[in-house]
Design a protein around this motif. Structure first.
Motif, mmCIF file in Angstrom:
data_model
loop_
_atom_site.group_PDB
_atom_site.id
_atom_site.type_symbol
_atom_site.label_atom_id
_atom_site.label_comp_id
_atom_site.label_asym_id
_atom_site.label_seq_id
_atom_site.Cartn_x
_atom_site.Cartn_y
_atom_site.Cartn_z
ATOM 1 N N UNK A 1 -3.698 -0.334 -40.246
ATOM 2 C CA UNK A 1 -2.516 -1.160 -39.998
ATOM 3 C C UNK A 1 -1.300 -0.291 -39.667
ATOM 4 N N UNK A 2 -1.166 0.831 -40.377
ATOM 5 C CA UNK A 2 -0.024 1.717 -40.134
ATOM 6 C C UNK A 2 -0.064 2.294 -38.725
ATOM 7 N N UNK A 3 -1.242 2.750 -38.302
ATOM 8 C CA UNK A 3 -1.373 3.317 -36.953
ATOM 9 C C UNK A 3 -1.089 2.266 -35.892
ATOM 10 N N UNK A 4 -1.623 1.058 -36.093
ATOM 11 C CA UNK A 4 -1.409 -0.010 -35.111
ATOM 12 C C UNK A 4 0.067 -0.362 -34.984
ATOM 13 N N UNK A 5 0.752 -0.488 -36.119
ATOM 14 C CA UNK A 5 2.183 -0.825 -36.085
ATOM 15 C C UNK A 5 2.992 0.321 -35.485
ATOM 16 N N UNK A 6 2.620 1.556 -35.794
ATOM 17 C CA UNK A 6 3.316 2.707 -35.223
ATOM 18 C C UNK A 6 3.248 2.690 -33.704
ATOM 19 N N UNK A 7 2.055 2.466 -33.171
ATOM 20 C CA UNK A 7 1.891 2.435 -31.706
ATOM 21 C C UNK A 7 2.689 1.282 -31.109
ATOM 22 N N UNK A 8 2.599 0.122 -31.712
ATOM 23 C CA UNK A 8 3.306 -1.050 -31.188
ATOM 24 C C UNK A 8 4.815 -0.854 -31.192
ATOM 25 N N UNK A 9 5.358 -0.336 -32.292
ATOM 26 C CA UNK A 9 6.816 -0.183 -32.372
ATOM 27 C C UNK A 9 7.310 0.881 -31.398
ATOM 28 N N UNK A 10 6.568 1.970 -31.245
ATOM 29 C CA UNK A 10 6.967 3.006 -30.286
ATOM 30 C C UNK A 10 6.987 2.443 -28.873
ATOM 31 N N UNK A 11 5.940 1.711 -28.514
ATOM 32 C CA UNK A 11 5.873 1.126 -27.170
ATOM 33 C C UNK A 11 7.020 0.150 -26.944
ATOM 34 N N UNK A 12 7.286 -0.706 -27.916
ATOM 35 C CA UNK A 12 8.354 -1.700 -27.766
ATOM 36 C C UNK A 12 9.728 -1.037 -27.696
ATOM 37 N N UNK A 13 9.962 -0.030 -28.545
ATOM 38 C CA UNK A 13 11.263 0.645 -28.528
ATOM 39 C C UNK A 13 11.498 1.311 -27.178
ATOM 40 N N UNK A 14 10.503 2.029 -26.687
ATOM 41 C CA UNK A 14 10.658 2.721 -25.399
ATOM 42 C C UNK A 14 10.847 1.706 -24.273
ATOM 43 N N UNK A 15 10.036 0.650 -24.264
ATOM 44 C CA UNK A 15 10.100 -0.314 -23.163
ATOM 45 C C UNK A 15 11.425 -1.064 -23.132
ATOM 46 N N UNK A 16 11.817 -1.649 -24.266
ATOM 47 C CA UNK A 16 13.009 -2.492 -24.256
ATOM 48 C C UNK A 16 14.284 -1.674 -24.108
ATOM 49 N N UNK A 17 14.318 -0.486 -24.702
ATOM 50 C CA UNK A 17 15.491 0.373 -24.524
ATOM 51 C C UNK A 17 15.627 0.783 -23.062
ATOM 52 N N UNK A 18 14.520 1.178 -22.461
ATOM 53 C CA UNK A 18 14.555 1.581 -21.046
ATOM 54 C C UNK A 18 14.926 0.405 -20.159
ATOM 55 N N UNK A 19 14.418 -0.784 -20.480
ATOM 56 C CA UNK A 19 14.725 -1.961 -19.664
ATOM 57 C C UNK A 19 16.217 -2.264 -19.677
ATOM 58 N N UNK A 20 16.848 -2.162 -20.851
ATOM 59 C CA UNK A 20 18.289 -2.419 -20.947
ATOM 60 C C UNK A 20 19.067 -1.455 -20.062
ATOM 61 N N UNK A 21 18.729 -0.178 -20.120
ATOM 62 C CA UNK A 21 19.445 0.800 -19.307
ATOM 63 C C UNK A 21 19.114 0.654 -17.821
ATOM 64 N N UNK A 22 17.908 0.230 -17.531
ATOM 65 C CA UNK A 22 17.540 -0.029 -16.137
ATOM 66 C C UNK A 22 18.404 -1.147 -15.553
ATOM 67 N N UNK A 23 18.597 -2.200 -16.350
ATOM 68 C CA UNK A 23 19.435 -3.308 -15.890
ATOM 69 C C UNK A 23 20.880 -2.850 -15.718
#
Length: 340
Positions: free
Chosen positions: A121-143
């Protein structure tokens, strides 16, 4: 050196953004360039802090400045927001995944899940949160980049955002703060032993068990931490040896307190009995509902144990991070020597 020494803080920030192979040469040129611009201002009667602030402000955000020296293009979101994007992304990647993993691990431990389930569970959540943080942060700056956002924003860099240098973080102030904190903790423990902390409507009940082992562990840790704080002050900076000692102290404290907690020798049995009696039927229903998780006190025990581990992990990480900062400072200033 003080935290307002903008030139030193700017050089230290640039040092973190350039490769070690070329760091000494780049920083030497940068220090000379800043001095050439600051000294005439000071000679003309301008305040040194103000002069340094104006000079480093003209140089721009440290990451962007380092990239320009290395002829390294800033991709992903374009040069205007690249440095701010990278700065925010680094901060979020230190905070969000750790909080997410910590919450999931705590929940799984309370549910008495197996070691494999907790790890998975820890590994799965770690991967998910890293992906979401990178994606949404980058999307905001892209906009922001594509919509042509202009003008001053909270993302724009100023010299006041420069982190303090390693030298500014250590010294007499840290020693006094550490000793005062340890003294307050010692006073609280003595108060708990003699008068009790937990209110009962009558005489307060001590929180720590009356057996000698909790006292030996806690007092031993406080004394060793005080000796360590004095040793760090005498040494003047973090070294590899001090970081190792700090790690051993943190692990020993966590292991000892967790052992006492599991064996039921850390918390005062009279306190547990009082809470059970005062809770009445409502507490009994809670005990029955949480029987699969070890009851109410079982859940509280897991939370306390998790906090003890978290405290030790934070203390260990803090020591090694400070050593890393000192190493970077020593790289740009040979007079400080090496982190031995």
């Amino acid at each position: 050196m003080t935290e307002s020494a903008y030139a030193d803080r700017y050089v230290a920030a640039v040092a973190r953004a350039v490769p070690a192979s070329s760091r000494a040469e780049i920083l030497a040129e940068l220090e000379a360039s800043i001095a050439e611009q600051v000294e005439p201002r000071v000679a003309a009667g301008e305040d040194r802090d103000g002069a340094e602030r104006e000079v480093v402000a003209a140089l721009g955000e440290p990451i962007a400045y380092a990239s320009s020296l290395l002829d390294r293009p800033m991709w992903v979101v374009g040069p205007r927001y690249y440095a701010a994007w990278l700065r925010l992304l680094r901060l979020l990647l230190w905070i969000v995944p750790l909080c997410g993993v910590g919450g999931v691990v705590l929940g799984q431990l309370i549910a008495r899940a197996s070691v494999g389930a907790v790890f998975g569970s820890a590994v799965a959540v770690l991967i998910q949160t890293v992906v979401h943080v990178v994606f949404w942060t980058t999307l905001v700056f892209f906009v922001l980049e594509r919509t042509g956002s202009t003008g001053d924003t909270i993302l724009d860099w100023t010299p006041d955002q420069l982190p303090p240098t390693a030298e500014a973080r250590s010294g007499r102030t840290d020693l006094i703060a550490s000793l005062v904190f340890l003294a307050v903790m010692a006073g609280a423990i003595v108060w708990d032993r003699l008068l009790g902390f937990f209110p009962t409507g009558g005489s307060p009940i001590p929180v720590l068990a009356p057996a000698p082992w909790p006292w030996i562990v806690v007092w031993g840790f406080l004394v060793l931490e005080a000796v360590f704080a004095v040793a760090l002050f005498v040494r003047g900076r973090w070294t590899t040896g001090l970081a190792v000692v700090n790690t051993v102290l943190a692990l020993a404290f966590a292991a000892a307190t967790l052992t006492l907690l599991v064996r039921g020798e850390l918390v005062n049995p009279s306190l547990i009995a009082f809470i059970t009696e005062a809770g009445g039927e409502g507490f009994a229903r809670g005990e029955r509902a949480s029987a699969a998780q070890g009851g109410v006190f079982g859940i509280l025990g897991v939370i306390v144990g998790f906090c003890l581990v978290l405290f030790a992990a934070w203390d260990i990480a803090d020591g090694w991070l400070k050593l890393r900062r000192v190493g970077r400072t020593a790289t740009r200033d040979p007079r400080l020597g090496h982190a031995e």
